[in-house]
Design a protein around this motif. Structure first.
Motif, PDB file in Angstrom:
ATOM      1  N   GLU A   1     -20.674 -23.551   0.027  1.00  0.00           N
ATOM      2  CA  GLU A   1     -22.048 -23.708  -0.472  1.00  0.00           C
ATOM      3  C   GLU A   1     -23.048 -23.819   0.663  1.00  0.00           C
ATOM      4  O   GLU A   1     -24.183 -23.330   0.556  1.00  0.00           O
ATOM      5  CB  GLU A   1     -22.133 -24.933  -1.385  1.00  0.00           C
ATOM      6  CG  GLU A   1     -21.378 -24.769  -2.699  1.00  0.00           C
ATOM      7  CD  GLU A   1     -21.303 -26.061  -3.484  1.00  0.00           C
ATOM      8  OE1 GLU A   1     -21.933 -27.064  -3.045  1.00  0.00           O
ATOM      9  OE2 GLU A   1     -20.615 -26.091  -4.520  1.00  0.00           O
ATOM     10  N   GLU A   2     -22.664 -24.479   1.766  1.00  0.00           N
ATOM     11  CA  GLU A   2     -23.595 -24.696   2.873  1.00  0.00           C
ATOM     12  C   GLU A   2     -23.642 -23.522   3.850  1.00  0.00           C
ATOM     13  O   GLU A   2     -24.604 -23.394   4.606  1.00  0.00           O
ATOM     14  CB  GLU A   2     -23.201 -25.967   3.639  1.00  0.00           C
ATOM     15  CG  GLU A   2     -23.377 -27.232   2.828  1.00  0.00           C
ATOM     16  CD  GLU A   2     -22.874 -28.470   3.555  1.00  0.00           C
ATOM     17  OE1 GLU A   2     -22.882 -29.557   2.963  1.00  0.00           O
ATOM     18  OE2 GLU A   2     -22.458 -28.357   4.736  1.00  0.00           O
TER      19      GLU A   2
ATOM     20  N   ALA B   1     -22.628 -19.170   1.098  1.00  0.00           N
ATOM     21  CA  ALA B   1     -23.569 -18.845   0.028  1.00  0.00           C
ATOM     22  C   ALA B   1     -24.924 -18.403   0.561  1.00  0.00           C
ATOM     23  O   ALA B   1     -25.710 -17.786  -0.160  1.00  0.00           O
ATOM     24  CB  ALA B   1     -23.737 -20.047  -0.900  1.00  0.00           C
ATOM     25  N   TYR B   2     -25.207 -18.695   1.827  1.00  0.00           N
ATOM     26  CA  TYR B   2     -26.481 -18.312   2.440  1.00  0.00           C
ATOM     27  C   TYR B   2     -26.327 -17.146   3.412  1.00  0.00           C
ATOM     28  O   TYR B   2     -27.196 -16.907   4.246  1.00  0.00           O
ATOM     29  CB  TYR B   2     -27.087 -19.518   3.158  1.00  0.00           C
ATOM     30  CG  TYR B   2     -27.577 -20.586   2.219  1.00  0.00           C
ATOM     31  CD1 TYR B   2     -28.854 -20.514   1.653  1.00  0.00           C
ATOM     32  CD2 TYR B   2     -26.750 -21.643   1.855  1.00  0.00           C
ATOM     33  CE1 TYR B   2     -29.296 -21.472   0.766  1.00  0.00           C
ATOM     34  CE2 TYR B   2     -27.188 -22.614   0.973  1.00  0.00           C
ATOM     35  CZ  TYR B   2     -28.461 -22.521   0.428  1.00  0.00           C
ATOM     36  OH  TYR B   2     -28.901 -23.481  -0.465  1.00  0.00           O
ATOM     37  N   GLY B   3     -25.207 -16.436   3.304  1.00  0.00           N
ATOM     38  CA  GLY B   3     -24.985 -15.305   4.192  1.00  0.00           C
ATOM     39  C   GLY B   3     -24.519 -15.709   5.577  1.00  0.00           C
ATOM     40  O   GLY B   3     -24.527 -14.876   6.493  1.00  0.00           O
ATOM     41  N   GLY B   4     -24.128 -16.969   5.743  1.00  0.00           N
ATOM     42  CA  GLY B   4     -23.696 -17.439   7.056  1.00  0.00           C
ATOM     43  C   GLY B   4     -22.223 -17.197   7.317  1.00  0.00           C
ATOM     44  O   GLY B   4     -21.517 -16.564   6.519  1.00  0.00           O
TER      45      GLY B   4
ATOM     46  N   SER C   1     -23.923 -26.532   9.309  1.00  0.00           N
ATOM     47  CA  SER C   1     -23.400 -27.121   8.087  1.00  0.00           C
ATOM     48  C   SER C   1     -23.015 -28.577   8.337  1.00  0.00           C
ATOM     49  O   SER C   1     -22.118 -28.850   9.144  1.00  0.00           O
ATOM     50  CB  SER C   1     -22.168 -26.343   7.612  1.00  0.00           C
ATOM     51  OG  SER C   1     -21.371 -27.105   6.738  1.00  0.00           O
TER      52      SER C   1
ATOM     53  N   PRO D   1     -25.444 -20.682   9.207  1.00  0.00           N
ATOM     54  CA  PRO D   1     -26.294 -21.775   9.682  1.00  0.00           C
ATOM     55  C   PRO D   1     -25.520 -23.081   9.823  1.00  0.00           C
ATOM     56  O   PRO D   1     -24.399 -23.203   9.338  1.00  0.00           O
ATOM     57  CB  PRO D   1     -27.350 -21.889   8.589  1.00  0.00           C
ATOM     58  CG  PRO D   1     -26.646 -21.433   7.354  1.00  0.00           C
ATOM     59  CD  PRO D   1     -25.724 -20.333   7.795  1.00  0.00           C
TER      60      PRO D   1
END
Length: 274
Positions: A252-253, A256-259, A160, A158
């Motif tokens: 982290e951005e 960590a969110y599967g991006g 960032s 996503p």
């Protein structure tokens, strides 16, 4: 050519000099080796590597052409030339030769089978003129093969805020010092403007997102290398930029969110002379 021609270490050697242990080198070298093989570099060729930096592409070419070939590195930075000579000596590669100077100063006794370069054109004021001069060092039927970056394809999914901020810092800095940040996708036009045969093209990108993806470290290296120039241009205060913290935020951005992060494209163009 005069091997004693001096030149100051340019800003690009800090950001893009790519010392042999750098993350950038590990990410880019496989793409460049594949490109050179597809373009037609073969054992026994006599090759000129222009804007060689510390010699990463030189040594890729040396491995392809083998001891029956020859690779001449042309580089303006005296420290980079010294690095190439030391690395060649360490590896016992007597078919690698490093010369200090610029394309305008170079005089060679015989034409080459191939002229290659990675990031050799990014600061050229007139890219077609430089391509024409590169081609003038080739024999009939010789190969011209270059790779350049295109920052337009770099993206985070996503989205960032940290990635967008880093990308903006880097591209603004490069633009202010005269670097073509979209040169990769402009190569075909420049080849044609130089009067060269229509080139074949290849585009490749590094992509990843997990904690072990070296792209995070690569962006940190580039940012760290450019910080002095960014400060000199008034774009940031270097003391306000915590590069390790920026690298952590990127993961982290995004990761960590599967991006994923997609790094700037590496575009290759090659052609052979009639």
């Amino acid at each position: 050519m005069n091997e004693e021609l001096g030149s100051e270490e340019g800003w690009e050697h800090a950001a893009w000099g790519l010392d042999r242990l750098s993350t950038q080198t590990r990410l880019l070298d496989p793409l460049t080796e594949r490109f050179l093989l597809e373009a037609g570099l073969r054992p026994g060729m006599r090759v000129l590597d222009v804007g060689a930096g510390p010699g990463d592409v030189t040594f890729l070419a040396a491995g392809i052409v083998g001891p029956q070939g020859r690779v001449v590195s042309l580089e303006a930075s005296d420290s980079a030339v010294w690095a190439i000579r030391c690395r060649a000596m360490e590896r016992g590669l007597t078919h690698v030769h490093a010369l200090q100077g610029t394309l305008d100063e170079a005089r060679f006794h015989a034409p080459f089978d191939a002229v290659i370069g990675r990031f050799a054109l990014m600061s050229a004021p007139e890219v077609p003129d430089t391509l024409y001069r590169l081609a003038s060092n080739l024999r009939s039927g010789g190969l011209l093969a270059v790779q350049e970056l295109d920052f337009g394809g770099a993206r985070a999914i996503p989205s960032s805020p940290t990635f967008e901020r880093v990308l903006s810092w880097v591209t603004r800095t490069l633009g202010k010092v005269g670097v073509h940040t979209r040169l990769g996708l402009e190569l075909r036009r420049h080849f044609l403007d130089a009067g060269l045969p229509d080139p074949s093209l290849r585009i490749e990108e590094n992509i990843g997102g997990g904690p072990s993806f070296p792209g995070y470290a690569m962006l940190g290296e580039v940012l760290q290398g450019l910080l002095p120039t960014m400060g000199r241009l008034g774009l940031v205060r270097p003391e306000d930029i915590d590069v390790p913290a920026v690298v952590r935020l990127l993961h982290e951005e995004v990761g960590a969110y599967g991006g994923v992060l997609v790094l700037p494209s590496l575009v290759g163009a090659w052609t052979t002379l009639p």
